[in-house]
Design a protein around this motif. Structure first.
Motif, PDB file in Angstrom:
ATOM      1  N   CYS B  13      43.808  43.424  50.847  1.00  0.00           N
ATOM      2  CA  CYS B  13      43.356  42.974  49.531  1.00  0.00           C
ATOM      3  C   CYS B  13      43.005  41.487  49.564  1.00  0.00           C
ATOM      4  CB  CYS B  13      44.432  43.238  48.486  1.00  0.00           C
ATOM      5  SG  CYS B  13      44.591  44.981  48.056  1.00  0.00           S
ATOM      6  N   ALA B  14      43.844  40.711  50.234  1.00  0.00           N
ATOM      7  CA  ALA B  14      43.575  39.274  50.328  1.00  0.00           C
ATOM      8  C   ALA B  14      42.251  39.034  51.045  1.00  0.00           C
ATOM      9  CB  ALA B  14      44.716  38.569  51.056  1.00  0.00           C
ATOM     10  N   ALA B  15      41.979  39.826  52.069  1.00  0.00           N
ATOM     11  CA  ALA B  15      40.718  39.675  52.797  1.00  0.00           C
ATOM     12  C   ALA B  15      39.526  39.959  51.887  1.00  0.00           C
ATOM     13  CB  ALA B  15      40.692  40.602  54.013  1.00  0.00           C
ATOM     14  N   VAL B  16      39.671  40.976  51.045  1.00  0.00           N
ATOM     15  CA  VAL B  16      38.584  41.288  50.110  1.00  0.00           C
ATOM     16  C   VAL B  16      38.421  40.163  49.096  1.00  0.00           C
ATOM     17  CG1 VAL B  16      37.847  42.863  48.287  1.00  0.00           C
ATOM     18  CG2 VAL B  16      38.828  43.773  50.400  1.00  0.00           C
ATOM     19  N   LEU B  17      39.537  39.689  48.570  1.00  0.00           N
ATOM     20  CA  LEU B  17      39.464  38.611  47.574  1.00  0.00           C
ATOM     21  C   LEU B  17      38.829  37.355  48.179  1.00  0.00           C
ATOM     22  CD1 LEU B  17      42.904  38.915  45.726  1.00  0.00           C
ATOM     23  CD2 LEU B  17      40.667  39.804  45.037  1.00  0.00           C
ATOM     24  N   ALA B  18      39.073  37.155  49.478  1.00  0.00           N
ATOM     25  CA  ALA B  18      38.508  35.974  50.136  1.00  0.00           C
ATOM     26  C   ALA B  18      36.983  36.038  50.178  1.00  0.00           C
ATOM     27  CB  ALA B  18      39.070  35.845  51.558  1.00  0.00           C
ATOM     28  N   GLY B  19      36.443  37.261  50.116  1.00  0.00           N
ATOM     29  CA  GLY B  19      34.991  37.406  50.154  1.00  0.00           C
ATOM     30  C   GLY B  19      34.335  37.341  48.792  1.00  0.00           C
ATOM     31  N   LEU B  20      35.156  37.161  47.767  1.00  0.00           N
ATOM     32  CA  LEU B  20      34.652  37.155  46.391  1.00  0.00           C
ATOM     33  C   LEU B  20      33.964  35.818  46.081  1.00  0.00           C
ATOM     34  CD1 LEU B  20      35.195  39.580  44.533  1.00  0.00           C
ATOM     35  CD2 LEU B  20      37.166  38.353  43.638  1.00  0.00           C
ATOM     36  N   PRO B  21      32.837  35.846  45.370  1.00  0.00           N
ATOM     37  CA  PRO B  21      32.213  34.577  44.991  1.00  0.00           C
ATOM     38  C   PRO B  21      33.128  33.770  44.075  1.00  0.00           C
ATOM     39  CG  PRO B  21      30.739  36.437  44.566  1.00  0.00           C
ATOM     40  CD  PRO B  21      32.073  37.006  44.923  1.00  0.00           C
ATOM     41  N   GLU B  22      32.991  32.482  44.178  1.00  0.00           N
ATOM     42  CA  GLU B  22      33.760  31.514  43.375  1.00  0.00           C
ATOM     43  C   GLU B  22      33.929  31.946  41.908  1.00  0.00           C
ATOM     44  OE1 GLU B  22      35.723  27.877  42.936  1.00  0.00           O
ATOM     45  OE2 GLU B  22      34.792  28.634  44.780  1.00  0.00           O
ATOM     46  N   GLY B  23      35.168  31.964  41.451  1.00  0.00           N
ATOM     47  CA  GLY B  23      35.389  32.131  40.022  1.00  0.00           C
ATOM     48  C   GLY B  23      35.405  33.565  39.522  1.00  0.00           C
ATOM     49  N   ARG B  24      35.181  34.544  40.414  1.00  0.00           N
ATOM     50  CA  ARG B  24      35.167  35.918  39.928  1.00  0.00           C
ATOM     51  C   ARG B  24      36.472  36.627  40.265  1.00  0.00           C
ATOM     52  NH1 ARG B  24      29.395  38.295  41.009  1.00  0.00           N
ATOM     53  NH2 ARG B  24      30.204  39.864  39.551  1.00  0.00           N
ATOM     54  N   TYR B  25      36.767  37.669  39.544  1.00  0.00           N
ATOM     55  CA  TYR B  25      38.025  38.391  39.666  1.00  0.00           C
ATOM     56  C   TYR B  25      37.770  39.835  40.061  1.00  0.00           C
ATOM     57  CZ  TYR B  25      40.161  34.517  37.035  1.00  0.00           C
ATOM     58  OH  TYR B  25      40.612  33.296  36.630  1.00  0.00           O
ATOM     59  N   LEU B  26      38.764  40.415  40.746  1.00  0.00           N
ATOM     60  CA  LEU B  26      38.675  41.839  41.084  1.00  0.00           C
ATOM     61  C   LEU B  26      39.966  42.524  40.648  1.00  0.00           C
ATOM     62  CD1 LEU B  26      36.601  43.714  42.444  1.00  0.00           C
ATOM     63  CD2 LEU B  26      37.876  43.426  44.568  1.00  0.00           C
ATOM     64  N   SER B  27      39.829  43.681  40.025  1.00  0.00           N
ATOM     65  CA  SER B  27      40.984  44.340  39.405  1.00  0.00           C
ATOM     66  C   SER B  27      41.770  45.184  40.420  1.00  0.00           C
ATOM     67  CB  SER B  27      40.520  45.239  38.271  1.00  0.00           C
ATOM     68  OG  SER B  27      39.808  46.331  38.803  1.00  0.00           O
ATOM     69  N   THR B  28      42.999  45.482  40.057  1.00  0.00           N
ATOM     70  CA  THR B  28      43.831  46.389  40.844  1.00  0.00           C
ATOM     71  C   THR B  28      43.111  47.715  41.063  1.00  0.00           C
ATOM     72  OG1 THR B  28      45.760  45.440  39.748  1.00  0.00           O
ATOM     73  CG2 THR B  28      46.097  47.471  40.979  1.00  0.00           C
ATOM     74  N   LYS B  29      42.474  48.198  40.004  1.00  0.00           N
ATOM     75  CA  LYS B  29      41.785  49.479  40.076  1.00  0.00           C
ATOM     76  C   LYS B  29      40.751  49.475  41.196  1.00  0.00           C
ATOM     77  CE  LYS B  29      39.084  52.617  37.172  1.00  0.00           C
ATOM     78  NZ  LYS B  29      37.792  52.399  36.494  1.00  0.00           N
ATOM     79  N   ALA B  30      39.935  48.406  41.236  1.00  0.00           N
ATOM     80  CA  ALA B  30      38.892  48.330  42.268  1.00  0.00           C
ATOM     81  C   ALA B  30      39.518  48.215  43.657  1.00  0.00           C
ATOM     82  CB  ALA B  30      37.976  47.140  41.986  1.00  0.00           C
ATOM     83  N   LEU B  31      40.541  47.368  43.781  1.00  0.00           N
ATOM     84  CA  LEU B  31      41.192  47.192  45.084  1.00  0.00           C
ATOM     85  C   LEU B  31      41.831  48.492  45.559  1.00  0.00           C
ATOM     86  CD1 LEU B  31      42.760  43.671  44.495  1.00  0.00           C
ATOM     87  CD2 LEU B  31      41.069  44.251  46.259  1.00  0.00           C
ATOM     88  N   ALA B  32      42.433  49.226  44.631  1.00  0.00           N
ATOM     89  CA  ALA B  32      43.079  50.490  44.986  1.00  0.00           C
ATOM     90  C   ALA B  32      42.038  51.510  45.441  1.00  0.00           C
ATOM     91  CB  ALA B  32      43.874  51.023  43.801  1.00  0.00           C
ATOM     92  N   GLU B  33      40.939  51.565  44.710  1.00  0.00           N
ATOM     93  CA  GLU B  33      39.895  52.531  45.037  1.00  0.00           C
ATOM     94  C   GLU B  33      39.268  52.173  46.393  1.00  0.00           C
ATOM     95  OE1 GLU B  33      37.248  52.909  41.704  1.00  0.00           O
ATOM     96  OE2 GLU B  33      35.865  54.199  42.853  1.00  0.00           O
TER      97      GLU B  33
END
Ligand code: FES
Ligand code: FES
Lengths: 162, 162
Positions: B13-33
Motif C-alpha cells: 500500500c505504501a508503494a502505491v501511495l508513493a506513486g500518487l500525485p502530490e496532494g491526492r488521496y487513495l481510499s482503503t476500498k481502492a487499496l483493498a481492491e
DNA sequence: GTAATCAAGGATAATCTATATCCTTAAAAA
DNA sequence: TTTTTAAGGATATAGATTATCCTTGATTAC
C-alpha cells in the motif's frame, strides 16, 4: 512476531551441555530443574536439537544429552533453527498477483521487490546468528557470571551427569 | 515465527501511495481492491500507518490516505514497526534466575549473554530495514514490473484517487 | 533376569495471537 | 441533506504456542 520461548530454553541448555566433561550426559530432568522449566515441554525442544543432530542421546539411567560436536562447531543459528524451523520470518503471499490490471495468467519472473528486501533483512539476522559460536558464549558467561555461582552450578550439574 | 501478513499489505500500500500525485488521496476500498484484500481488515493496517504518522488521512468522498512525508524519508523499518510493533523478536524470560545455585535475591547487573546476541541479530534485521527507503523500492518496481502493467495500474489508481 | 530410568513421540487440552467481520461515530465532500 | 470516508470498539474464527499425559522401546544398575 515473537520467537518461541523454547529458543531461550534450547540456547541455555546448549550452554550447559557445552560445560559438561567429555563423554558425559545430562538428562531432561536435570536441565528442566536447573532452568525451572516444565520437563515434558522442554523435552520437545531437546528433541528438536536431537533431530538436527546437534546433540547425541543415550537411554537408561545416567542417560541424557551431550553435544554431538565441539561447541566451536555449533552456532546460535544451528540451535535457533533446530527449535524454530528454517523458514523465513517474512512470508510473501504474492498479493501483487491480485492486481486487476494484470493480464490473466501473467507470470512473474522475479520475486517481488518487497519480498527481496524483507528476505535480505532475514538474511542479516541469520548471518549474525551464524557468526555467534556456542564456544564464544561459554567464554563470555565465565566473565559475566560470578565465580562462586559458576562453580556451584558446575558441581550441581556434575552430581547429576551420567 | 512469522511476520503478520499485514506487513506485506502495508508495504504494498505504501508503494502505491508513493506513486500518487502530490496532494491526492487513495481510499482503503481502492487499496483493498487493488491488492485483493479484505477491506475491513486492511483498514487496521492502515490505521497503524496513520498512528505512526507515516500517512495523512482525510474524510469524506474523495478521502483516504496519502504519504505524510516524501518516500525518501520513509523506510521499510518505519512501515514494519507501524504494523508489527517495535518489540524485539526475542523475548528473554530470564530463566537463568531459576538456577537453584543462586543465592536468594541475587540480582544480575547485565542482560544475559544469550539475550545480548539474540538482540544483536534483531538489530541487524532492523538495520537492514532502516537502510531500505520506500523511494528505492518504487524505483526498483519501475524496472521489475512491465511498462504496460505499470501504466495500467497508474491509470487504475488515478481514476479512484480523490 | 528384573526393576528403574531414560529419550522419542503421539494424543490432547489450554491459552494466546492472527485473521476477519460487523457496527457505530464523526468528519468532510458533493 | 445525503453520501463517502477513517477511526475504532466488539466479536468471532482459525491457527500457533504452551503445556500435560501416556505409551514404547532402549539402556543401565542391581
Ligand atoms: S507480492 Fe509478496 S511481497 Fe510483494
Ligand atoms: S536468561 Fe533469558 S536469554 Fe538468558
Amino acid at each position: 512476531m515473537n520467537l518461541k520461548s523454547q529458543v531461550e530454553w534450547a540456547l541455555h541448555c546448549a550452554a550447559v551441555l557445552a560445560g559438561l566433561p567429555e563423554g558425559r550426559y545430562l538428562s531432561t530432568k536435570a536441565l528442566a530443574e536447573f532452568h525451572g522449566l516444565p520437563k515434558e515441554y522442554l523435552s520437545k525442544a531437546l528433541q528438536g536439537l536431537s533431530q538436527a543432530k546437534l546433540v547425541d542421546t543415550t537411554l537408561g539411567p545416567s542417560g541424557g544429552y551431550r553435544l554431538a560436536r565441539p561447541a566451536s562447531d555449533i552456532t546460535f543459528l544451528d540451535i535457533v533453527e533446530a527449535v524454530e524451523g528454517k523458514g523465513r520470518t517474512f512470508v510473501c503471499n504474492n498479493i501483487r498477483a491480485n492486481n486487476p490490471c494484470r493480464p490473466a495468467g501473467f507470470c512473474d519472473d522475479k520475486p517481488c521487490g518487497i519480498a527481496r528486501i524483507m528476505w535480505q533483512a532475514d538474511e542479516a539476522w541469520r548471518r549474525t546468528l551464524a557468526d555467534a559460536k556456542l564456544s564464544d558464549l561459554v567464554a563470555g558467561l565465565a566473565k559475566d557470571v560470578p565465580a562462586d555461582i559458576m562453580a556451584a552450578s558446575r558441581d550441581w550439574v556434575l552430581e547429576r551427569a551420567g
